[in-house]
Design a protein around this motif. Structure first.
Motif, PDB file in Angstrom:
ATOM      1  N   PHE A   3       0.844  -1.196   0.000  1.00 35.16           N
ATOM      2  CA  PHE A   3       0.000   0.000   0.000  1.00 35.16           C
ATOM      3  C   PHE A   3       0.879   1.245   0.000  1.00 35.16           C
ATOM      4  O   PHE A   3       1.982   1.257   0.576  1.00 35.16           O
ATOM      5  CB  PHE A   3      -0.901   0.003   1.241  1.00 35.16           C
ATOM      6  CG  PHE A   3      -1.852  -1.173   1.295  1.00 35.16           C
ATOM      7  CD1 PHE A   3      -3.128  -1.082   0.770  1.00 35.16           C
ATOM      8  CD2 PHE A   3      -1.445  -2.376   1.872  1.00 35.16           C
ATOM      9  CE1 PHE A   3      -3.997  -2.168   0.827  1.00 35.16           C
ATOM     10  CE2 PHE A   3      -2.309  -3.466   1.925  1.00 35.16           C
ATOM     11  CZ  PHE A   3      -3.584  -3.362   1.393  1.00 35.16           C
ATOM     12  N   ASN A   4       0.385   2.301  -0.610  1.00 36.70           N
ATOM     13  CA  ASN A   4       1.124   3.568  -0.594  1.00 36.70           C
ATOM     14  C   ASN A   4       0.799   4.359   0.668  1.00 36.70           C
ATOM     15  O   ASN A   4       0.035   3.895   1.525  1.00 36.70           O
ATOM     16  CB  ASN A   4       0.846   4.386  -1.867  1.00 36.70           C
ATOM     17  CG  ASN A   4      -0.634   4.739  -2.022  1.00 36.70           C
ATOM     18  OD1 ASN A   4      -1.387   4.727  -1.039  1.00 36.70           O
ATOM     19  ND2 ASN A   4      -1.039   5.037  -3.241  1.00 36.70           N
TER      20      ASN A   4
ATOM     21  N   GLU B  23      -3.659   3.192  -0.278  1.00 38.03           N
ATOM     22  CA  GLU B  23      -4.223   2.575  -1.482  1.00 38.03           C
ATOM     23  C   GLU B  23      -3.376   1.387  -1.914  1.00 38.03           C
ATOM     24  O   GLU B  23      -2.155   1.390  -1.778  1.00 38.03           O
ATOM     25  CB  GLU B  23      -4.283   3.601  -2.604  1.00 38.03           C
ATOM     26  CG  GLU B  23      -5.172   4.799  -2.291  1.00 38.03           C
ATOM     27  CD  GLU B  23      -4.995   5.910  -3.310  1.00 38.03           C
ATOM     28  OE1 GLU B  23      -3.917   5.949  -3.950  1.00 38.03           O
ATOM     29  OE2 GLU B  23      -5.921   6.735  -3.461  1.00 38.03           O
ATOM     30  N   LEU B  24      -4.043   0.370  -2.459  1.00 38.00           N
ATOM     31  CA  LEU B  24      -3.362  -0.849  -2.900  1.00 38.00           C
ATOM     32  C   LEU B  24      -2.583  -0.566  -4.187  1.00 38.00           C
ATOM     33  O   LEU B  24      -3.128  -0.045  -5.157  1.00 38.00           O
ATOM     34  CB  LEU B  24      -4.392  -1.956  -3.150  1.00 38.00           C
ATOM     35  CG  LEU B  24      -3.829  -3.322  -3.563  1.00 38.00           C
ATOM     36  CD1 LEU B  24      -3.097  -3.969  -2.385  1.00 38.00           C
ATOM     37  CD2 LEU B  24      -4.943  -4.238  -4.060  1.00 38.00           C
ATOM     38  N   VAL B  25      -1.312  -0.902  -4.186  1.00 42.49           N
ATOM     39  CA  VAL B  25      -0.490  -0.709  -5.385  1.00 42.49           C
ATOM     40  C   VAL B  25       0.046  -2.028  -5.930  1.00 42.49           C
ATOM     41  O   VAL B  25       0.438  -2.112  -7.097  1.00 42.49           O
ATOM     42  CB  VAL B  25       0.690   0.249  -5.090  1.00 42.49           C
ATOM     43  CG1 VAL B  25       0.160   1.648  -4.811  1.00 42.49           C
ATOM     44  CG2 VAL B  25       1.544  -0.244  -3.930  1.00 42.49           C
ATOM     45  N   THR B  26       0.103  -3.052  -5.078  1.00 41.07           N
ATOM     46  CA  THR B  26       0.532  -4.380  -5.514  1.00 41.07           C
ATOM     47  C   THR B  26      -0.449  -5.411  -4.945  1.00 41.07           C
ATOM     48  O   THR B  26      -0.688  -5.397  -3.717  1.00 41.07           O
ATOM     49  CB  THR B  26       1.952  -4.719  -5.032  1.00 41.07           C
ATOM     50  OG1 THR B  26       2.848  -3.707  -5.475  1.00 41.07           O
ATOM     51  CG2 THR B  26       2.397  -6.077  -5.579  1.00 41.07           C
ATOM     52  N   PRO B  27      -1.019  -6.263  -5.815  1.00 44.89           N
ATOM     53  CA  PRO B  27      -0.755  -6.387  -7.255  1.00 44.89           C
ATOM     54  C   PRO B  27      -1.367  -5.244  -8.047  1.00 44.89           C
ATOM     55  O   PRO B  27      -2.440  -4.752  -7.701  1.00 44.89           O
ATOM     56  CB  PRO B  27      -1.413  -7.715  -7.619  1.00 44.89           C
ATOM     57  CG  PRO B  27      -2.536  -7.834  -6.631  1.00 44.89           C
ATOM     58  CD  PRO B  27      -2.033  -7.239  -5.357  1.00 44.89           C
ATOM     59  N   ALA B  28      -0.674  -4.846  -9.113  1.00 39.50           N
ATOM     60  CA  ALA B  28      -1.126  -3.710  -9.908  1.00 39.50           C
ATOM     61  C   ALA B  28      -2.464  -3.998 -10.590  1.00 39.50           C
ATOM     62  O   ALA B  28      -3.256  -3.085 -10.831  1.00 39.50           O
ATOM     63  CB  ALA B  28      -0.063  -3.369 -10.952  1.00 39.50           C
ATOM     64  N   SER B  29      -2.705  -5.267 -10.892  1.00 42.14           N
ATOM     65  CA  SER B  29      -3.964  -5.628 -11.570  1.00 42.14           C
ATOM     66  C   SER B  29      -5.166  -5.548 -10.637  1.00 42.14           C
ATOM     67  O   SER B  29      -6.311  -5.475 -11.090  1.00 42.14           O
ATOM     68  CB  SER B  29      -3.863  -7.046 -12.143  1.00 42.14           C
ATOM     69  OG  SER B  29      -3.714  -7.995 -11.089  1.00 42.14           O
TER      70      SER B  29
END
Length: 408
Positions: A232-233, A237-243
């Motif tokens: 998470f950043n 917010e979720l950043v990985t997995p990018a999908s």
């Protein structure tokens, strides 16, 4: 002028009025017949050539016409299988002889075998429904039609293919911290399979491990279906997995004909957050367990859908419709059905609401287009005209008797 000709003219007139009375009687008798189209008698004079200044009386011929294209009013009912067409077109039905016919009589009733038959015993026809494309129709023929059956797929199960799970992972919890939640998926035979989603902190800030497991209820042994690191950043917010998607592996249960498969699922987790709030979860997986038919629904474009106990509404058939270039020239047959004639033009197939075809009203019936007041007026006119023609015949007969008596 021939007295015999006068008598023949009188007989011609009586026959013509008798034909008119016959159509009036038929119309009145069928004033309450669903989808009935009235008949009318048209008169045409028959003139014989005049020779030597003597007038040769001819007579009158009749032609019966049908107002098949004239739509009746609608009566609304509580049965979803009572159908009416608002606009052009005909239902296609199959008789006991195996032949297809056209009709506007839509008082269909579900039978024990699941088919829909109207009061005259004709079975409603259509095409099997496809969710990817409209059924392919034979434009000028009945090939490919099948009986619409409300018991088709009387018990159904829908295997799971995808889902979503959005959670909030508390950012203010100290490491180590673990929290789990579960979702239910369905295998190929409709068995429910509980999937456990376990979230665990790592030593790295803003990083969590997610594992998806299935635990065999008989052995209690968990099997890992997916493992993913979540990052998470600083905004949580979720950043990985990018999908934003985690995919699980497939599972096979049992062997032989009783074996079932839980296919690999794509679970959307893109809305997962890491914020300073309590753990919360919201999600679902598609699919359903075995469910029986609880009802049915017919849309205005003729799609017949089956309702199941679990709330699913699954389209199974699409009602076929047909029309001809000159509907009033179709050949009427017993049972309020029609067949193609030489003057009607060829039968053209289609669907409700498309290419000029009318829409289908579920829970409604088309009334007869007979006007009782108009028919009673026609009956009185025919009665008077018949009497007048009989007087012509009677007068000619009396004059013939005078001639015979002159010879004596």
């Amino acid at each position: 002028m021939s007295l015999y000709g006068t008598m023949r003219t009188g007989v011609s007139g009586m026959n013509a009025q008798a034909n008119r009375l016959s159509t009036v009687a038929d119309n009145i008798a069928n004033a309450n017949t669903t989808g009935y189209k009235k008949a009318s008698t048209q008169f045409s004079s028959l003139i014989l050539p005049t020779t030597g200044g003597a007038y040769n009386s001819g007579g009158v011929t009749t032609d019966v016409r049908y107002s098949i294209s004239a739509q009746g009013t609608f009566t609304y009912t509580t049965s979803a299988t009572d159908l009416a067409i608002n606009g052009s077109g005909f239902f296609i039905v199959k008789g006991s002889d195996g032949a297809e016919y056209l009709t506007r009589a839509g008082a269909f009733t579900p039978m024990d075998d699941g088919t829909l038959r109207n009061t005259a015993g004709y079975t409603l026809m259509g095409y099997e429904y496809s969710s990817t494309a409209d059924p392919t129709i034979v434009i000028n023929g009945y090939d490919g039609l099948s009986e619409i059956n409300l018991k088709s797929g009387s018990l159904t199960a829908t295997p799971s293919t995808s889902g979503s799970l959005d959670v909030n992972l508390p950012s203010n919890e100290e490491h180590p911290y673990t929290k789990a939640t579960s979702l239910v998926a369905y295998d190929s035979l409709g068995n429910s399979r509980k999937l456990d989603f376990t979230y665990s902190t790592t030593a790295t800030a803003g990083e969590w491990n997610l594992t998806v497991t299935y635990t065999d209820p008989d052995t209690g042994t968990p099997q890992t279906l997916a493992a993913q690191t979540l990052n998470f950043n600083s905004a949580g917010e979720l950043v990985t997995p990018a999908s934003g998607v985690i995919s699980t592996s497939s599972l096979t249960f049992g062997t032989g004909t009783g074996a079932s498969v839980l296919s690999g699922l794509d679970i959307s987790i893109g809305a997962t957050t890491q914020l300073a709030a309590d753990f919360s979860a919201d999600g679902d997986i598609d699919g359903s367990g075995p469910s029986e038919i609880s009802g049915y629904e017919i849309s205005s474009d003729g799609i017949v859908s089956l309702k199941y106990d679990n709330g699913d509404l699954i389209p199974k058939f699409r009602i076929a419709m047909a029309n001809v270039q000159s509907p009033d020239n179709l050949t009427p047959l017993a049972g309020n059905v029609y067949s193609q004639s030489n003057d009607s033009g060829v039968i053209v197939m289609g669907y409700a609401g498309n290419s000029g075809y009318g829409s289908i009203l579920s829970g409604a019936l088309e009334d007869s287009n007979v006007d009782i007041a108009e028919e009673l007026t026609s009956m009185i006119e025919s009665q008077r005209n018949y009497t007048a023609n009989s007087k012509v015949f009677q007068t000619g007969s009396e004059l013939m008797e005078v001639l015979v008596n002159l010879v004596r």
